[in-house]
Design a protein around this motif. Sequence first.
Motif, short mmCIF file in Angstrom:
data_model
loop_
_atom_site.label_atom_id
_atom_site.label_comp_id
_atom_site.label_asym_id
_atom_site.label_seq_id
_atom_site.Cartn_x
_atom_site.Cartn_y
_atom_site.Cartn_z
N VAL A 130 0.86 -1.19 0.00
CA VAL A 130 0.00 0.00 0.00
C VAL A 130 0.89 1.23 0.00
O VAL A 130 1.87 1.31 0.75
N ALA A 131 0.56 2.20 -0.84
CA ALA A 131 1.27 3.48 -0.89
C ALA A 131 0.34 4.57 -0.37
O ALA A 131 -0.78 4.72 -0.85
N ILE A 132 0.79 5.32 0.63
CA ILE A 132 -0.01 6.41 1.18
C ILE A 132 0.17 7.64 0.29
O ILE A 132 1.29 8.12 0.10
N LYS A 133 -0.93 8.15 -0.25
CA LYS A 133 -0.87 9.34 -1.10
C LYS A 133 -0.85 10.59 -0.22
O LYS A 133 -1.86 10.96 0.38
N ALA A 134 0.28 11.24 -0.13
CA ALA A 134 0.41 12.45 0.68
C ALA A 134 1.65 13.20 0.23
O ALA A 134 2.62 12.58 -0.23
N PRO A 135 1.66 14.51 0.33
CA PRO A 135 2.85 15.28 -0.04
C PRO A 135 3.97 15.06 0.96
O PRO A 135 3.73 14.67 2.11
N HIS A 136 5.20 15.31 0.53
CA HIS A 136 6.34 15.25 1.44
C HIS A 136 6.23 16.38 2.45
O HIS A 136 6.04 17.54 2.09
#
Length: 239
Positions: A130-136
């Motif tokens: 799973v990849a969490i979609k969020a900005p750095h």
Amino acid sequence: MGFGAAALVRRTAPMLLVADITGAEDALAAVKETADAALVTVSHTIGLEEQLPRLVRALGAVPFGVWLEALPESEIDNLAKLGCDFVVFGSAGTSTAIFRNENMGKMLAVDPAMPDSMASAINALEVDAVAIKAPHEETGLSVQRLLIYHRFSGLTSKPIMVPSPKELANRDLEDLLDAGVYALLVGVEGVGKPGLQQVREAIRRLPAAPRRRPGRVRAIVPRPPVSAETPAEEEGEEE
């Protein structure tokens, strides 16, 4: 973690370094020397026939993937033919045909605000991670972001990839490891070769296991489903 045909075999630290090479093709040599895998984010598949083979050749044996929010059925097999080892995809607009492709690893991109009921249902899907979609984050790891990662690692048994803060402290890495994070996505354009090397060294210094949650099993590769249920323990004999 499920990087497909060219599966990741070296395991030198408890967390993987995945280099986001979007807009930073001039740093491919550094990525090849430092990262466990490389990823490029694209908005569509137009032009990938020319771009991807060149990137795959430049990266050599480093597993390579593409992040696409929507992946129609007509494009799935084509990505594998172009040399992609794994693909990151969103749920909306992606065909279920992705689950029938055995030539690429599969990583589902999820929004941090996904309801618990949907997050827990991820275990039923044939995805490797799973990849969490969020900005750095700009300045280190925030408590809010850490809570999000703990939440997802508690709701799904899939390995989790998260974006690295732009300013990453060693203690941040330990907290991420504690939260069940298995892979760190580092934006190469923002940190360059020195930044990649610093993150690599910090990961190598991590403890072999989380400080807390000793009973948690950390997934390394996708496991086949259990074919039979474990029999329940018998109740104690009556006196």
